[in-house]
Design a protein around this motif. Structure first.
Motif, short mmCIF file in Angstrom:
data_model
loop_
_atom_site.label_atom_id
_atom_site.label_comp_id
_atom_site.label_asym_id
_atom_site.label_seq_id
_atom_site.Cartn_x
_atom_site.Cartn_y
_atom_site.Cartn_z
N TYR A 48 37.30 47.67 40.67
CA TYR A 48 36.41 47.28 41.76
C TYR A 48 36.41 45.75 41.92
N GLY A 49 36.38 45.05 40.77
CA GLY A 49 36.41 43.59 40.83
C GLY A 49 37.71 43.07 41.43
N GLU A 50 38.83 43.72 41.07
CA GLU A 50 40.12 43.32 41.64
C GLU A 50 40.14 43.56 43.15
N TRP A 51 39.58 44.66 43.59
CA TRP A 51 39.56 44.99 45.01
C TRP A 51 38.74 43.96 45.78
N LEU A 52 37.58 43.59 45.22
CA LEU A 52 36.76 42.57 45.87
C LEU A 52 37.49 41.23 45.94
N GLU A 53 38.23 40.90 44.90
CA GLU A 53 39.00 39.64 44.90
C GLU A 53 40.06 39.65 46.00
N ARG A 54 40.72 40.79 46.18
CA ARG A 54 41.71 40.90 47.25
C ARG A 54 41.06 40.75 48.62
N ASP B 67 39.14 46.05 35.63
CA ASP B 67 38.02 46.25 36.53
C ASP B 67 38.58 46.40 37.95
N LYS C 238 38.49 38.95 49.32
CA LYS C 238 38.22 37.53 49.51
C LYS C 238 39.50 36.80 49.92
#
Length: 190
Positions: free
Chosen positions: A162-168, A160, A170
């Motif tokens: 997009y999910g990885e990008w959002l985690e970065r 995922d 954060k």
């Protein structure tokens, strides 16, 4: 015959009237012979009609072996013959028309090409019904054995991104909008 002396004069009069009307109008009933040959002009669909819906809901394709007929039921198979060159095709009715006086069938481009009438545009043909499909019967017959389907191997879903990008985001303590505005190229390791 004097109907006034009979026991049921109204019933007999009605029956006699029905028989007289049937014999008078019987020539208007369609005949059930499949050997009837219609002779008339045939035309074909222009390229601009490809992709449009026909009267039975199918999408018209110029390579299909289909036709339009004014009255025959959808799914009826017709043998269309060009008497000028002896060529024949079998087409399936899936549309209504043609609505031009003197024309009896409107063919797909593939059918017209096989008959050799593309250059003419309109040609005299002979049309014969060879099969009438009833709504109870499917348009095809399944074989007794069902085809064997191959075993499919399921693989892991892709990551995922997009999910990885959002985690970065954060982890960096930045908002996605700020990240997008910066000209920085994201790296693998933060």
């Amino acid at each position: 015959m004097n109907f006034s002396k009979l026991k049921y004069p109204k019933v007999l009069r009605t029956a006699a009237l029905c028989v007289a009307l049937f014999s008078f109008y019987s020539h208007l009933l369609p005949t059930a012979t499949a050997q009837t040959v219609q002779k008339g002009k045939a035309s074909f669909y222009a390229h601009k009609f490809s992709g449009r819906r026909t009267a039975n809901g199918e999408v018209l394709h110029h390579d299909s072996m289909t036709c339009a007929h004014r009255t025959l039921p959808f799914g009826t198979l017709l043998r269309v013959k060009n008497p000028a060159n002896g060529r024949e095709v079998v087409v399936r009715v899936n549309d209504r028309g043609p609505f031009v006086r003197g024309r009896i069938v409107d063919l797909s481009r593939a059918a017209a090409r096989k008959l050799g009438i593309i250059a003419q545009g309109v040609a005299v043909v002979e049309v014969q019904q060879i099969e009438k499909r009833s709504p109870q019967h499917p348009p095809f017959i399944l074989e007794a054995e069902e085809p064997e389907l191959p075993d499919l191997e399921l693989v892991a879903t892709p990551p995922d991104l997009y999910g990885e990008w959002l985690e970065r985001m954060k982890q960096r303590n930045t908002l996605p909008s700020e990240e997008l505005k910066s000209n920085r190229i994201p790296t693998e390791n933060p």
